[in-house]
Design an enzyme around this catalytic site. Structure first.
Site, PDB file in Angstrom:
ATOM      1  N   TYR A  83       0.849  -1.188   0.000  1.00 53.85           N
ATOM      2  CA  TYR A  83       0.000   0.000   0.000  1.00 53.85           C
ATOM      3  C   TYR A  83       0.887   1.241   0.000  1.00 53.85           C
ATOM      4  O   TYR A  83       1.870   1.314   0.726  1.00 53.85           O
ATOM      5  CB  TYR A  83      -0.933   0.002   1.212  1.00 53.85           C
ATOM      6  N   HIS A 103      -5.420   3.369   0.466  1.00 53.62           N
ATOM      7  CA  HIS A 103      -5.205   3.115   1.898  1.00 53.62           C
ATOM      8  C   HIS A 103      -4.948   4.417   2.659  1.00 53.62           C
ATOM      9  O   HIS A 103      -4.017   4.493   3.489  1.00 53.62           O
ATOM     10  CB  HIS A 103      -4.056   2.122   2.108  1.00 53.62           C
ATOM     11  N   GLU A 162     -13.167   1.249   4.722  1.00 53.85           N
ATOM     12  CA  GLU A 162     -12.618   0.041   5.338  1.00 53.85           C
ATOM     13  C   GLU A 162     -12.447   0.221   6.851  1.00 53.85           C
ATOM     14  O   GLU A 162     -12.583  -0.720   7.612  1.00 53.85           O
ATOM     15  CB  GLU A 162     -11.264  -0.269   4.691  1.00 53.85           C
ATOM     16  N   ARG A 210     -17.268   0.282   2.094  1.00 51.74           N
ATOM     17  CA  ARG A 210     -16.263  -0.772   2.173  1.00 51.74           C
ATOM     18  C   ARG A 210     -16.137  -1.407   3.545  1.00 51.74           C
ATOM     19  O   ARG A 210     -15.087  -1.964   3.882  1.00 51.74           O
ATOM     20  CB  ARG A 210     -14.896  -0.152   1.804  1.00 51.74           C
TER      21      ARG A 210
HETATM   22 MG    MG Z   1      -8.668  -1.425   1.581  1.00 51.56          MG
END
Ligand code: MG
Length: 425
Positions: free
Chosen positions: A177, A231, A281, A302
């Site tokens: 990431y 990210h 996320e 997400r």
């Molecule tokens: Mg992710």
């Protein structure tokens, strides 16, 4: 038979057979590495009906012991003796009984309980959980693949391999990431005594990654639906510029260009480009996703099912998405577990608001520890159609594979910028 008795027998409504009332007899916390390097924590809720139990997950790789203690000391003594049929009431009261709520550990605990209760409900009804959520609206659950390349040429090659294997949606990264945005150790102007490690630079990332995607598209064409996960490595206008540059490349989505601390920037991104946004996320609080969805600032949400409290909030989130034309893209990935994957699967397969599911695949030992683990074939996730979630846990095998101790408490690995400051993950 008298005429009246005959008529009564003809028109008699057969009495509904009431299900016997259940109670929760025991609660087991089952940590395991599953024969690999996982830090999984499962919950088994055992009912008063012999053989009837449910499995849930409280997977949190970075606060594993906090989750185990919360389950053991705070959930278990409260839950024993309660009625497992009352999922919504147990969810609400468990959510509020900690007084402070919506924290990640609390949500993991709630999720473990909630998912196990849905598993019990499904087994009791002799139906897969998705039947209780309204039934299937699709035949299987499409997943997006993960590929990476050290450069655009290698990434394009790996996209083509993934496409040939059946995936239509493919997430492309360039190393870890933030990859594409790192100055190698020793390069760049650093402070005296600085760490000798790769250093992240936002402008470098924006430039490199968008140019890489131009080359990948030139090679693979517009058939594969490409995704990318930032990210949270960008801030402010860099996130907007990144999305603007990707617009001609027709991404399926770009994920988490911003950290949860900077969500207001999505209003600006929305005004300048149409690159679809997948966000959340790290969300654990509904007020992180409610405004984004209701203001139509994002395209995919997400969340990880076991990070927001389980199937109950996930199905409500899917309903909210449906109303506002947003879609679900429940998070999976490396540290996630098969129970969480199946919890998402049952919501995915029964929801019109489904967008895509992140893929997650497991080594053979996991299929032994957790028989019934779902399978991905040619880009689609399949459950087994058995009652409940369709998964079980082999406690003897799980105990054979304890979670390895971590001298540092297993922290999330943080990237740093040239000046040594941390970059939000
Ligand atoms: Mg992710």
């Amino acid at each position: 038979m008298h005429r009246r008795a005959l008529l009564q027998s003809l028109f008699a409504v057969p009495a509904l057979r009431a299900l016997p009332r259940l109670t929760i007899k025991d609660v087991k916390i089952i940590p395991t590495s599953a024969g690999a390097r996982y830090r999984w924590v499962f919950l088994k809720i055992i009912t008063s009906e012999p053989g009837l139990y449910g499995i849930g997950t409280a997977n949190n790789a970075f606060q594993t012991d906090a989750v185990i203690t919360a389950l053991e000391k705070h959930l278990k003594p409260w839950l024993i003796g309660k009625d497992p049929d009352q999922i919504e009431d147990l969810w609400q009261s468990s959510h509020l009984k900690t007084y402070w709520r919506n924290g990640p550990v609390n949500n993991n605990v709630l999720a473990a309980m909630d998912i196990a209760l849905w598993d019990i409900k499904g087994k009791r009804a002799n139906m897969p959980v998705y039947e209780l959520l309204g039934g299937k609206v699709r035949d299987a659950v499409p997943c997006y693949d993960h590929i990476s390349g050290r450069d655009a040429a290698e990434a394009a090659e790996n996209v083509q391999k993934s496409w040939a294997s059946g995936y239509r949606h493919i997430r492309v990264q360039f190393g870890n990431y933030g990859g594409g945005g790192f100055l190698p150790p020793g390069e760049g102007s650093r402070p005296e005594g600085a760490r000798n490690e790769p250093a992240f630079d936002e402008e470098l990332y924006v430039d490199t990654v968008t140019r890489n995607f131009e080359q990948v598209r030139a090679k693979v064409g517009f058939g594969p639906k490409l995704c990318h996960d930032v990210h949270s490595h960008l801030s402010g206008m860099n996130s907007a510029e990144f999305c603007r540059r990707l617009q001609p490349l027709q991404m399926f989505f770009v994920e988490d260009v911003l950290a949860p601390e900077n969500l207001e920037w999505y209003q600006h991104i929305r005004k300048i480009c149409t690159t679809p946004q997948a966000v959340g996320e790290l969300f654990t609080h509904p007020y992180e996703y409610y405004p984004l969805i209701s203001q139509r600032l994002i395209d995919f949400v997400r969340c990880r099912v076991c990070a927001i409290g389980g199937i109950t909030p996930a199905k409500k989130l899917a309903h909210l998405c449906e109303v506002f034309g947003c879609k679900t893209a429940f998070q999976e990935g490396g540290d996630n577990d098969p129970v969480n994957q199946l919890a998402a699967y049952h919501v995915d397969i029964s929801s019109p608001a489904f967008g895509i599911q992140e893929e997650n695949h497991f080594p053979p030992s996991v299929y032994e520890v957790l028989p019934g683990t779902a399978e991905i074939r040619r880009g689609y996730l399949y459950g087994n159609g058995k009652p409940g979630l369709g998964i079980d846990i082999n406690e003897t095998l799980a105990a054979k594979y304890p979670i390895p101790p971590s001298a540092t408490g297993n922290p999330y690995r943080l990237d740093r910028a040239l000046d040594g400051s941390v970059v939000k993950p």
